[in-house]
Design a protein around this motif. Structure first.
Motif, PDB file in Angstrom:
ATOM      1  N   THR A  85       0.821  -1.205   0.000  1.00  0.00           N
ATOM      2  CA  THR A  85       0.000   0.000   0.000  1.00  0.00           C
ATOM      3  C   THR A  85       0.856   1.256   0.000  1.00  0.00           C
ATOM      4  OG1 THR A  85      -1.774  -1.155   1.172  1.00  0.00           O
ATOM      5  CG2 THR A  85      -1.801   1.246   1.262  1.00  0.00           C
ATOM      6  N   THR A  86       1.924   1.227   0.793  1.00  0.00           N
ATOM      7  CA  THR A  86       2.814   2.383   0.852  1.00  0.00           C
ATOM      8  C   THR A  86       3.402   2.670  -0.520  1.00  0.00           C
ATOM      9  OG1 THR A  86       3.377   1.947   3.158  1.00  0.00           O
ATOM     10  CG2 THR A  86       4.917   3.305   1.917  1.00  0.00           C
ATOM     11  N   TRP A  87       3.914   1.644  -1.175  1.00  0.00           N
ATOM     12  CA  TRP A  87       4.507   1.862  -2.499  1.00  0.00           C
ATOM     13  C   TRP A  87       3.465   2.279  -3.520  1.00  0.00           C
ATOM     14  CZ3 TRP A  87       9.053   3.265  -3.743  1.00  0.00           C
ATOM     15  CH2 TRP A  87      10.131   2.918  -2.948  1.00  0.00           C
ATOM     16  N   ASP A  88       2.273   1.717  -3.452  1.00  0.00           N
ATOM     17  CA  ASP A  88       1.228   2.126  -4.388  1.00  0.00           C
ATOM     18  C   ASP A  88       0.902   3.614  -4.221  1.00  0.00           C
ATOM     19  OD1 ASP A  88       0.946  -0.290  -5.716  1.00  0.00           O
ATOM     20  OD2 ASP A  88      -0.646  -1.016  -4.394  1.00  0.00           O
ATOM     21  N   ARG A  89       0.897   4.092  -2.987  1.00  0.00           N
ATOM     22  CA  ARG A  89       0.607   5.514  -2.753  1.00  0.00           C
ATOM     23  C   ARG A  89       1.764   6.398  -3.213  1.00  0.00           C
ATOM     24  NH1 ARG A  89      -2.470   5.132   3.113  1.00  0.00           N
ATOM     25  NH2 ARG A  89      -4.320   4.127   2.282  1.00  0.00           N
ATOM     26  N   THR A 158      17.116   4.072  -2.997  1.00  0.00           N
ATOM     27  CA  THR A 158      17.507   3.420  -4.243  1.00  0.00           C
ATOM     28  C   THR A 158      16.281   2.878  -4.969  1.00  0.00           C
ATOM     29  OG1 THR A 158      19.644   2.826  -3.292  1.00  0.00           O
ATOM     30  CG2 THR A 158      18.932   1.566  -5.208  1.00  0.00           C
ATOM     31  N   MET A 159      15.394   2.244  -4.221  1.00  0.00           N
ATOM     32  CA  MET A 159      14.170   1.714  -4.821  1.00  0.00           C
ATOM     33  C   MET A 159      13.312   2.851  -5.387  1.00  0.00           C
ATOM     34  SD  MET A 159      13.147  -1.227  -2.042  1.00  0.00           S
ATOM     35  CE  MET A 159      11.636  -1.706  -2.859  1.00  0.00           C
ATOM     36  N   LEU A 160      13.201   3.938  -4.641  1.00  0.00           N
ATOM     37  CA  LEU A 160      12.383   5.067  -5.087  1.00  0.00           C
ATOM     38  C   LEU A 160      12.908   5.612  -6.413  1.00  0.00           C
ATOM     39  CD1 LEU A 160      10.101   7.153  -4.365  1.00  0.00           C
ATOM     40  CD2 LEU A 160      11.920   8.556  -3.418  1.00  0.00           C
ATOM     41  N   ASP A 179       4.186  -5.908  -6.982  1.00  0.00           N
ATOM     42  CA  ASP A 179       5.371  -6.418  -7.695  1.00  0.00           C
ATOM     43  C   ASP A 179       6.618  -6.286  -6.825  1.00  0.00           C
ATOM     44  OD1 ASP A 179       3.835  -6.886  -9.989  1.00  0.00           O
ATOM     45  OD2 ASP A 179       4.330  -4.934 -10.869  1.00  0.00           O
ATOM     46  N   MET A 180       6.746  -5.152  -6.160  1.00  0.00           N
ATOM     47  CA  MET A 180       7.938  -4.898  -5.360  1.00  0.00           C
ATOM     48  C   MET A 180       7.987  -5.810  -4.134  1.00  0.00           C
ATOM     49  SD  MET A 180       8.045  -0.803  -5.842  1.00  0.00           S
ATOM     50  CE  MET A 180       9.596  -0.546  -5.021  1.00  0.00           C
TER      51      MET A 180
END
Length: 199
Positions: A85-89, A158-160, A179-180
């Protein structure tokens, strides 16, 4: 608002519409509705004003993401669900702030010719590591100790950057939060696996 605030608002608008290199002092003064002399009076130069506006825009992005993450945290969700959810946002925020991210990459490409910007970027990156760590702590990811927080924050940074590049170039195939999370599970499994088959 006073002239200083008007200049910052005008500079941010110019960054969104024209980018860093193509924005002139006259563009900013026109967007702000003030005289050219006001730029020198309040900020010494166009570059200082643009740098301040860019820094402010990135802070606003961070605050917006933090608000979104803390708004409806469900204590019943798993850490993996919160990670997704965090990455989706975060990824969804790229669309709203696309122009400012393009400007960031524009500046990074010229960083060898902009030593004053390098210093500002180094300071911003150091602060961003801590900010990302804190952001993901809101999502249930913990890293105890200053060194661990720095390392984990650097990993998120790095991911961001990597996800952002993929999203800017090819959003249709850029990874989602799910996916992540799945990729991390696979990588962690590979790292933890003993190639000799020992227990």
């Amino acid at each position: 608002m006073g002239n200083r605030e008007d200049l910052l608002a005008g500079a941010k608008r110019c960054l969104y519409e024209k980018g860093y290199a193509r924005t002139t002092a006259r563009d900013i003064a026109t967007a702000a509705g003030v005289s050219l002399a006001a730029i020198g009076y309040h900020f010494r130069s166009k570059e200082v004003l643009l740098n301040t506006a860019l820094h402010q825009a990135m802070q606003e992005w961070g605050e917006e993401i933090e608000r979104a993450l803390s708004a409806d945290t469900d204590p019943g969700t798993t850490p993996a669900q919160r990670f997704e959810t965090t990455w989706d946002r975060v990824i969804a925020s790229f669309a709203a702030h696309r122009a400012i991210w393009v400007t960031q990459f524009e500046l990074i490409a010229q960083i060898d010719r902009l030593p004053e910007m390098r210093e500002q970027f180094v300071a911003s990156m150091n602060a961003a590591r801590l900010g990302l760590m804190e952001m993901f702590q809101l999502a249930g990811v913990k890293a105890e100790g200053e060194d661990r927080a720095r390392v984990v924050g650097s990993f998120y940074q790095t991911m961001l950057g990597g996800v952002l590049v993929q999203w800017l170039v090819d959003p249709e195939h850029a990874p989602t939060g799910r996916d992540m999370a799945e990729a991390l599970r696979i990588i962690a499994g590979d790292i933890d696996a003993d190639p000799a088959g020992r227990d």
